[in-house]
Design a protein around this motif. Structure first.
Motif, PDB file in Angstrom:
ATOM      1  N   LEU A 174       0.839  -1.190   0.000  1.00 51.51           N
ATOM      2  CA  LEU A 174       0.000   0.000   0.000  1.00 51.51           C
ATOM      3  C   LEU A 174       0.879   1.248   0.000  1.00 51.51           C
ATOM      4  O   LEU A 174       1.919   1.297   0.660  1.00 51.51           O
ATOM      5  N   ASN A 175       0.434   2.262  -0.724  1.00 55.28           N
ATOM      6  CA  ASN A 175       1.197   3.507  -0.861  1.00 55.28           C
ATOM      7  C   ASN A 175       2.619   3.229  -1.363  1.00 55.28           C
ATOM      8  O   ASN A 175       3.588   3.823  -0.892  1.00 55.28           O
ATOM      9  N   ALA A 176       2.697   2.338  -2.337  1.00 56.08           N
ATOM     10  CA  ALA A 176       4.012   1.914  -2.821  1.00 56.08           C
ATOM     11  C   ALA A 176       4.831   3.081  -3.351  1.00 56.08           C
ATOM     12  O   ALA A 176       6.041   3.176  -3.107  1.00 56.08           O
ATOM     13  N   GLU A 177       4.170   4.007  -4.068  1.00 59.85           N
ATOM     14  CA  GLU A 177       4.903   5.128  -4.638  1.00 59.85           C
ATOM     15  C   GLU A 177       5.515   5.999  -3.547  1.00 59.85           C
ATOM     16  O   GLU A 177       6.687   6.389  -3.627  1.00 59.85           O
ATOM     17  N   GLN A 178       4.725   6.297  -2.492  1.00 59.59           N
ATOM     18  CA  GLN A 178       5.236   7.120  -1.399  1.00 59.59           C
ATOM     19  C   GLN A 178       6.367   6.414  -0.648  1.00 59.59           C
ATOM     20  O   GLN A 178       7.340   7.047  -0.223  1.00 59.59           O
ATOM     21  N   LYS A 179       6.237   5.108  -0.489  1.00 62.12           N
ATOM     22  CA  LYS A 179       7.283   4.352   0.199  1.00 62.12           C
ATOM     23  C   LYS A 179       8.583   4.376  -0.597  1.00 62.12           C
ATOM     24  O   LYS A 179       9.672   4.538  -0.029  1.00 62.12           O
ATOM     25  N   THR A 184      10.215   7.711  -0.193  1.00 61.08           N
ATOM     26  CA  THR A 184      10.882   7.863   1.104  1.00 61.08           C
ATOM     27  C   THR A 184      12.219   7.138   1.114  1.00 61.08           C
ATOM     28  O   THR A 184      13.234   7.670   1.595  1.00 61.08           O
ATOM     29  N   LEU A 185      12.247   5.911   0.575  1.00 61.89           N
ATOM     30  CA  LEU A 185      13.504   5.166   0.520  1.00 61.89           C
ATOM     31  C   LEU A 185      14.535   5.894  -0.342  1.00 61.89           C
ATOM     32  O   LEU A 185      15.716   5.995   0.016  1.00 61.89           O
ATOM     33  N   GLU A 186      14.090   6.414  -1.464  1.00 59.51           N
ATOM     34  CA  GLU A 186      15.002   7.156  -2.340  1.00 59.51           C
ATOM     35  C   GLU A 186      15.486   8.443  -1.681  1.00 59.51           C
ATOM     36  O   GLU A 186      16.643   8.855  -1.852  1.00 59.51           O
ATOM     37  N   SER A 187      14.606   9.083  -0.892  1.00 59.33           N
ATOM     38  CA  SER A 187      14.993  10.315  -0.202  1.00 59.33           C
ATOM     39  C   SER A 187      16.040  10.042   0.868  1.00 59.33           C
ATOM     40  O   SER A 187      16.949  10.850   1.090  1.00 59.33           O
ATOM     41  N   LEU A 188      15.925   8.913   1.551  1.00 53.71           N
ATOM     42  CA  LEU A 188      16.936   8.550   2.540  1.00 53.71           C
ATOM     43  C   LEU A 188      18.304   8.394   1.878  1.00 53.71           C
ATOM     44  O   LEU A 188      19.337   8.819   2.421  1.00 53.71           O
ATOM     45  N   LEU A 189      18.307   7.789   0.683  1.00 59.15           N
ATOM     46  CA  LEU A 189      19.560   7.629  -0.049  1.00 59.15           C
ATOM     47  C   LEU A 189      20.068   8.963  -0.587  1.00 59.15           C
ATOM     48  O   LEU A 189      21.279   9.228  -0.577  1.00 59.15           O
ATOM     49  N   LYS A 190      19.155   9.801  -1.033  1.00 59.55           N
ATOM     50  CA  LYS A 190      19.543  11.069  -1.646  1.00 59.55           C
ATOM     51  C   LYS A 190      20.092  12.065  -0.633  1.00 59.55           C
ATOM     52  O   LYS A 190      21.128  12.702  -0.864  1.00 59.55           O
ATOM     53  N   TYR A 191      19.407  12.174   0.522  1.00 61.80           N
ATOM     54  CA  TYR A 191      19.769  13.212   1.482  1.00 61.80           C
ATOM     55  C   TYR A 191      20.700  12.709   2.588  1.00 61.80           C
ATOM     56  O   TYR A 191      21.277  13.512   3.308  1.00 61.80           O
ATOM     57  N   GLY A 192      20.799  11.393   2.724  1.00 58.89           N
ATOM     58  CA  GLY A 192      21.731  10.840   3.705  1.00 58.89           C
ATOM     59  C   GLY A 192      23.131  10.792   3.120  1.00 58.89           C
ATOM     60  O   GLY A 192      23.568   9.754   2.581  1.00 58.89           O
ATOM     61  N   THR A 228       1.843  -5.925  -5.611  1.00 54.56           N
ATOM     62  CA  THR A 228       2.883  -6.515  -4.773  1.00 54.56           C
ATOM     63  C   THR A 228       4.130  -6.816  -5.591  1.00 54.56           C
ATOM     64  O   THR A 228       5.257  -6.479  -5.197  1.00 54.56           O
ATOM     65  N   ASP A 229       3.946  -7.452  -6.739  1.00 52.55           N
ATOM     66  CA  ASP A 229       5.086  -7.764  -7.609  1.00 52.55           C
ATOM     67  C   ASP A 229       5.748  -6.497  -8.123  1.00 52.55           C
ATOM     68  O   ASP A 229       6.985  -6.404  -8.178  1.00 52.55           O
ATOM     69  N   GLU A 230       4.931  -5.517  -8.468  1.00 52.57           N
ATOM     70  CA  GLU A 230       5.488  -4.265  -8.971  1.00 52.57           C
ATOM     71  C   GLU A 230       6.307  -3.552  -7.898  1.00 52.57           C
ATOM     72  O   GLU A 230       7.381  -3.006  -8.175  1.00 52.57           O
ATOM     73  N   PHE A 231       5.783  -3.581  -6.672  1.00 52.87           N
ATOM     74  CA  PHE A 231       6.500  -2.947  -5.560  1.00 52.87           C
ATOM     75  C   PHE A 231       7.819  -3.648  -5.302  1.00 52.87           C
ATOM     76  O   PHE A 231       8.869  -3.014  -5.113  1.00 52.87           O
ATOM     77  N   PHE A 232       7.785  -4.970  -5.321  1.00 53.09           N
ATOM     78  CA  PHE A 232       9.005  -5.732  -5.100  1.00 53.09           C
ATOM     79  C   PHE A 232      10.014  -5.474  -6.211  1.00 53.09           C
ATOM     80  O   PHE A 232      11.226  -5.353  -5.955  1.00 53.09           O
TER      81      PHE A 232
END
Length: 419
Positions: free
Chosen positions: A362-367, A370-378, A398-402
């Protein structure tokens, strides 16, 4: 061995501790038997007397071995014993004994608690103890202890406690620096006032609605499990804090300023949002943050976390180096507007390691954002672990998210790992 001086024999044999080994060496020769006088430690395992020949009771055998020592400092007894036996042992070794560990085995025996003196009462004879560890204790009545002035470490594991009895026991140990209460049930309200306490681990078994008040100005490490109301006012030295409630809810937390806090762990099924937000506010200097709380909500209803602003969160925790984020908190950081306030020049300065648990597409795009932002700003991020658990949805999302997570890992394979 026969060619060695007596002093060397004594030194070697003084390092024995297991009662069976000591008994075997006692039979070798008179010289060895006399050398065992200098034993520093004796340990009686659970099965010490399972195949014991002869007519002596186990209490008597232990007494005989203790009577042969002159300066015993540590006594560990896991084998069964009586209160009379314990009293006779401590009458022999109380002047030198520093460490005492006993498997009481009376947690379900209320009658044993009424014996006079009880096993707990007998411990009062060992006034010079520095460490006391008790297993399987029923403490229904306050133990008849004087003050243990030298006692620094008290550990009670697997116990049934009444509030007045626990209060009296702690009152007899005013100089404790280390307190451990694990798997203890029956406690409803605990007040601990120990001026020298540095390390405290509390695990209360039951419905999870215990209240705790702690006044310990030197406290450095505090682990609490099973409390719904927690008040710790003197926290200037507190460096490591863990709060969990696996059976109940955390309703209220009241801490002083957590300026020295380096590690904070919050775990449980449900916390009131007020308790969570206060802990995050007070711990703005924290370096390691572990969050595994599934729901919020003040009453019976289990509610999701409200939205948490990504930029505001990391700006409020500038020293954060390791972030373990599970369940609801990750979802809160992944809401639609969580990343709307990102400004030019924003960075997460100290973050080096992130562990993220993902259980739903759920909310795969937002998740993913967030993961990309952690990589970008960290800018100093060295490791990101993504744990995918129990993702049961049969939907194609589910498959698309994975697939998206795998793409993220491929693009950042030196940093990202999937488990």
């Amino acid at each position: 061995m026969d060619s060695l001086p007596d002093a060397i024999i004594q030194y070697i044999l003084s390092h024995l501790s297991n009662a069976r080994d000591v008994a075997a060496c006692n039979c070798v020769s008179k010289r060895w038997r006399e050398s065992l006088t200098y034993l520093r430690s004796l340990y009686f395992p659970r099965n010490s007397f399972d195949s014991r020949p002869g007519s002596y009771s186990s209490d008597t055998v232990v007494w005989k071995m203790l009577s042969a020592t002159a300066c015993l400092e540590e006594l560990v007894v896991y084998s069964p014993f009586t209160s009379a036996g314990l009293a006779s042992w401590l009458s022999l070794v109380h002047s030198s004994l520093k460490d005492l560990e006993l498997r009481m085995d009376n947690v379900m025996d209320y009658q044993a608690c009424l014996d006079s003196p009880s096993k707990l009462d007998c411990i009062a004879a060992a006034k010079k103890l520095k460490s006391l560890k008790l297993w399987g204790v029923l403490m229904a009545n306050p133990p008849k202890w004087d003050v243990f002035e030298n006692l620094l470490c008290l550990e009670i594991v697997g116990a049934r406690l009444e509030d007045p009895a626990l209060s009296a026991a702690l009152g007899a140990c005013p100089n404790l620096t280390n307190l451990v209460l694990l798997g203890c049930e029956g406690v409803r309200s605990v007040s601990i006032e120990l001026p020298y306490l540095e390390h405290c681990k509390l695990d209360f078994y039951g419905s999870g609605n215990c209240s705790l008040s702690l006044t310990c100005p030197q406290i450095e490490l505090l682990e609490v499990q099973g409390c719904s109301w927690i008040r710790v006012r003197e926290t200037s030295c507190l460096r490591n804090l863990s709060i969990a409630n696996n059976a109940g809810r955390v309703y209220m937390v009241d801490f002083g300023k957590l300026s020295a806090l380096e590690s904070l762990s919050m775990r449980g099924v449900q916390w009131c949002w007020d308790a969570i937000s206060k802990m995050l506010e007070w711990s703005n200097e924290v370096k390691h943050l572990y969050m595994k709380v599934e729901f919020t909500g003040d009453l019976e209803a289990l509610l999701p976390f409200p939205e948490v602003d990504f930029v505001e969160f990391f700006n409020s925790h500038p020293k954060l180096q390791k972030f373990d984020i599970h369940g609801a908190m990750f979802a809160a950081l992944c809401q639609k507007n969580s990343l709307k306030n990102v400004e030019p020049g924003f960075v997460i300065p100290c973050l080096e390691e992130v562990v993220v648990q993902v259980r739903s597409p759920l909310n795969a795009e937002q998740k993913m954002n967030t993961l990309e932002s952690l990589l970008k700003y960290g800018k100093n991020l060295k490791k990101m672990v993504i744990r995918i658990l129990q993702m049961k949805s049969s939907h194609s999302s589910t498959d698309e998210f994975f697939d998206e997570i795998c793409r993220l890992r491929f693009m950042n394979r030196k940093i990202v790992r999937i488990e």
